[in-house]
Design a protein around this motif. Structure first.
Motif, PDB file in Angstrom:
ATOM      1  N   SER A   3       0.865  -1.179   0.000  1.00  0.00           N
ATOM      2  CA  SER A   3       0.000   0.000   0.000  1.00  0.00           C
ATOM      3  C   SER A   3       0.898   1.224   0.000  1.00  0.00           C
ATOM      4  N   LYS A   4       0.397   2.299  -0.586  1.00  0.00           N
ATOM      5  CA  LYS A   4       1.208   3.516  -0.667  1.00  0.00           C
ATOM      6  C   LYS A   4       1.507   4.079   0.711  1.00  0.00           C
ATOM      7  N   TYR A   5       0.540   3.958   1.624  1.00  0.00           N
ATOM      8  CA  TYR A   5       0.703   4.439   2.998  1.00  0.00           C
ATOM      9  C   TYR A   5       0.419   3.293   3.962  1.00  0.00           C
ATOM     10  N   LEU A   6       0.572   3.557   5.256  1.00  0.00           N
ATOM     11  CA  LEU A   6       0.259   2.541   6.254  1.00  0.00           C
ATOM     12  C   LEU A   6      -1.251   2.504   6.479  1.00  0.00           C
ATOM     13  N   GLU A   7      -1.851   1.359   6.198  1.00  0.00           N
ATOM     14  CA  GLU A   7      -3.271   1.128   6.473  1.00  0.00           C
ATOM     15  C   GLU A   7      -3.350   0.021   7.517  1.00  0.00           C
ATOM     16  N   LEU A   8      -3.654   0.402   8.740  1.00  0.00           N
ATOM     17  CA  LEU A   8      -3.586  -0.532   9.854  1.00  0.00           C
ATOM     18  C   LEU A   8      -4.972  -0.957  10.307  1.00  0.00           C
ATOM     19  N   ASN A   9      -5.215  -2.259  10.254  1.00  0.00           N
ATOM     20  CA  ASN A   9      -6.448  -2.843  10.783  1.00  0.00           C
ATOM     21  C   ASN A   9      -6.073  -3.655  12.019  1.00  0.00           C
ATOM     22  N   LEU A  10      -6.450  -3.172  13.189  1.00  0.00           N
ATOM     23  CA  LEU A  10      -6.040  -3.772  14.466  1.00  0.00           C
ATOM     24  C   LEU A  10      -7.234  -4.345  15.196  1.00  0.00           C
ATOM     25  N   ARG A  11      -7.075  -5.586  15.664  1.00  0.00           N
ATOM     26  CA  ARG A  11      -8.140  -6.211  16.442  1.00  0.00           C
ATOM     27  C   ARG A  11      -7.565  -6.693  17.766  1.00  0.00           C
ATOM     28  N   LEU A  12      -8.078  -6.112  18.865  1.00  0.00           N
ATOM     29  CA  LEU A  12      -7.610  -6.449  20.210  1.00  0.00           C
ATOM     30  C   LEU A  12      -8.762  -7.022  21.037  1.00  0.00           C
ATOM     31  N   PRO A  13      -8.465  -7.878  22.019  1.00  0.00           N
ATOM     32  CA  PRO A  13      -9.508  -8.319  22.951  1.00  0.00           C
ATOM     33  C   PRO A  13     -10.050  -7.118  23.719  1.00  0.00           C
ATOM     34  N   LYS A  14     -11.283  -7.236  24.191  1.00  0.00           N
ATOM     35  CA  LYS A  14     -11.917  -6.126  24.894  1.00  0.00           C
ATOM     36  C   LYS A  14     -11.098  -5.669  26.098  1.00  0.00           C
ATOM     37  N   ALA A  15     -10.443  -6.599  26.773  1.00  0.00           N
ATOM     38  CA  ALA A  15      -9.670  -6.248  27.961  1.00  0.00           C
ATOM     39  C   ALA A  15      -8.486  -5.347  27.632  1.00  0.00           C
TER      40      ALA A  15
ATOM     41  N   ALA B  53      -1.697  -3.420   6.722  1.00  0.00           N
ATOM     42  CA  ALA B  53      -1.395  -4.395   7.769  1.00  0.00           C
ATOM     43  C   ALA B  53      -2.659  -4.816   8.518  1.00  0.00           C
ATOM     44  N   ASN B  54      -2.778  -6.114   8.714  1.00  0.00           N
ATOM     45  CA  ASN B  54      -3.867  -6.676   9.510  1.00  0.00           C
ATOM     46  C   ASN B  54      -3.248  -7.342  10.734  1.00  0.00           C
ATOM     47  N   VAL B  55      -3.512  -6.800  11.916  1.00  0.00           N
ATOM     48  CA  VAL B  55      -2.902  -7.284  13.152  1.00  0.00           C
ATOM     49  C   VAL B  55      -3.997  -7.768  14.103  1.00  0.00           C
ATOM     50  N   VAL B  56      -3.863  -9.013  14.556  1.00  0.00           N
ATOM     51  CA  VAL B  56      -4.847  -9.610  15.456  1.00  0.00           C
ATOM     52  C   VAL B  56      -4.137 -10.099  16.717  1.00  0.00           C
ATOM     53  N   VAL B  57      -4.640  -9.671  17.867  1.00  0.00           N
ATOM     54  CA  VAL B  57      -4.108 -10.131  19.154  1.00  0.00           C
ATOM     55  C   VAL B  57      -5.210 -10.907  19.868  1.00  0.00           C
ATOM     56  N   GLU B  58      -4.910 -12.137  20.259  1.00  0.00           N
ATOM     57  CA  GLU B  58      -5.874 -12.990  20.964  1.00  0.00           C
ATOM     58  C   GLU B  58      -5.310 -13.414  22.308  1.00  0.00           C
ATOM     59  N   VAL B  59      -6.203 -13.559  23.281  1.00  0.00           N
ATOM     60  CA  VAL B  59      -5.811 -13.966  24.632  1.00  0.00           C
ATOM     61  C   VAL B  59      -6.640 -15.169  25.041  1.00  0.00           C
ATOM     62  N   GLN B  60      -5.956 -16.204  25.501  1.00  0.00           N
ATOM     63  CA  GLN B  60      -6.635 -17.413  25.963  1.00  0.00           C
ATOM     64  C   GLN B  60      -6.229 -17.679  27.404  1.00  0.00           C
ATOM     65  N   HIS B  61      -7.225 -17.798  28.270  1.00  0.00           N
ATOM     66  CA  HIS B  61      -6.965 -18.105  29.676  1.00  0.00           C
ATOM     67  C   HIS B  61      -6.959 -19.623  29.838  1.00  0.00           C
ATOM     68  N   LEU B  62      -5.785 -20.173  29.998  1.00  0.00           N
ATOM     69  CA  LEU B  62      -5.631 -21.620  30.083  1.00  0.00           C
ATOM     70  C   LEU B  62      -6.269 -22.152  31.361  1.00  0.00           C
ATOM     71  N   GLY B  63      -6.903 -23.314  31.233  1.00  0.00           N
ATOM     72  CA  GLY B  63      -7.526 -23.921  32.400  1.00  0.00           C
ATOM     73  C   GLY B  63      -8.944 -23.473  32.609  1.00  0.00           C
ATOM     74  N   GLN B  64      -9.390 -22.457  31.847  1.00  0.00           N
ATOM     75  CA  GLN B  64     -10.761 -22.001  31.947  1.00  0.00           C
ATOM     76  C   GLN B  64     -11.553 -22.515  30.757  1.00  0.00           C
ATOM     77  N   SER B  65     -12.817 -22.681  30.957  1.00  0.00           N
ATOM     78  CA  SER B  65     -13.667 -23.159  29.870  1.00  0.00           C
ATOM     79  C   SER B  65     -13.777 -22.087  28.798  1.00  0.00           C
ATOM     80  N   SER B  66     -13.469 -22.451  27.609  1.00  0.00           N
ATOM     81  CA  SER B  66     -13.532 -21.487  26.502  1.00  0.00           C
ATOM     82  C   SER B  66     -14.958 -21.178  26.097  1.00  0.00           C
ATOM     83  N   THR B  67     -15.953 -21.969  26.634  1.00  0.00           N
ATOM     84  CA  THR B  67     -17.348 -21.757  26.267  1.00  0.00           C
ATOM     85  C   THR B  67     -18.075 -20.887  27.281  1.00  0.00           C
ATOM     86  N   HIS B  68     -17.358 -20.407  28.320  1.00  0.00           N
ATOM     87  CA  HIS B  68     -18.001 -19.570  29.317  1.00  0.00           C
ATOM     88  C   HIS B  68     -18.383 -18.228  28.711  1.00  0.00           C
TER      89      HIS B  68
END
Length: 291
Positions: A29-41, A62-77
């Motif tokens: 891209s000619k310039y920086l086009e930033l698409n950022l996705r962060l967890p709500k926290a 740029a497409n940047v995605v940050v994900e957070v997983q709390h290990l040991g917790q139910s992912s369906t909560h």
């Protein structure tokens, strides 16, 4: 070192049973086009993260995605905002009644409304903040390695295109001597014919012939084109990646090639010019993907 604007990087890090994943994808891209996705926290740190990425990525889409997983917790909560759900459901009922529509899908529609359902937001500690930043940096670093590898391949291609233009320029230089001799011979014959005419201003004729030869001269264009090609090669070997400079040099190279073509007045030279233009188009296309 040339770097492509196309890249990919991914990094993971864990602290206190919290797994952080950062993924970076970039395109040209000619310039920086930033698409950022962060967890709500992490939403409070969005501007800080954007500034960090702007400094590291420089240019590109740029497409940047940050994900957070709390290990040991139910992912369906999932937590539900009951009051908000009730508000949406009541509003949808009123809308349905106003047009005589069925209530069959109202529960599903209300459940899908913003902020009704979501994972619980947990407080982020200082160590986790720091680890998130470090994970993003590692992902960008991996992306940068990818960019450098792609850039090296682009450098080889661009070097090949510029070398071919240089070779064609050598052919033009060889042909130019023959071209000038042929033009001079034609002009001398024409002058002999004209000299036999009465009332002919010989001084004016000689001036016109001189101006004509000057218009066909491509010596300066050949020198400038050679200079631009040498500078282009130097830029390819530079420690910095400067796609904008290469693009500008491509324009200057094209200007000299076009002028040679318009002034040459020779079929063979015109053919060589067409071939140079083909290589130049490849340079322009590839330069768009250089950081």
């Amino acid at each position: 070192m040339l770097k492509s604007m196309t890249g990919y990087g991914k990094a993971q890090a864990e602290i206190n049973n919290v797994l952080i994943t950062a993924e970076v994808k970039t395109l040209n891209s000619k310039y920086l086009e930033l698409n950022l996705r962060l967890p709500k926290a992490y939403s409070d740190a969005e501007m800080e993260v954007r500034n960090l990425l702007s400094h590291l990525l420089v240019r590109g889409k740029a497409n940047v995605v940050v994900e957070v997983q709390h290990l040991g917790q139910s992912s369906t909560h999932v937590d539900y905002n009951k009051e908000l759900f009730a508000y949406y459901y009541s509003t949808l009922q009123q809308l349905a009644d106003s047009v005589g529509a069925s209530h069959d899908d109202l529960f599903r529609l209300a459940l899908q409304q913003p902020e009704v359902a979501g994972s619980p937001v947990t407080e982020v500690g200082e160590e986790e903040w720091q680890l998130m930043h470090e994970t993003i940096r590692m992902a960008v670093k991996q992306c940068d390695v990818f960019r450098a590898r792609e850039g090296d391949a682009l450098r080889m291609k661009l070097h090949g295109y510029a070398s071919e233009i240089s070779r064609l320029l050598q052919e033009v230089e060889k042909k130019d001597g023959e071209r000038i001799a042929s033009i001079r011979e034609r002009l001398e014959k024409k002058m002999e014919e004209l000299m036999s005419l009465e009332k002919l201003d010989r001084n004016r004729l000689e001036q016109e012939m001189f101006f004509y030869i000057e218009k066909l001269d491509i010596s300066e264009e050949k020198v400038r084109l050679r200079t631009h090609l040498n500078y282009f090669e130097q830029t390819l070997k530079s420690a910095d990646s400067n796609g904008k400079k290469l693009g500008f040099l491509g324009q200057e190279i094209g200007r000299e090639i076009n002028t040679i073509g318009s002034k040459a007045n020779d079929a063979t030279v015109q053919l060589l010019v067409v071939q140079m233009k083909e290589e130049l188009e490849k340079i322009k296309e590839q330069s768009l993907n250089i950081l």
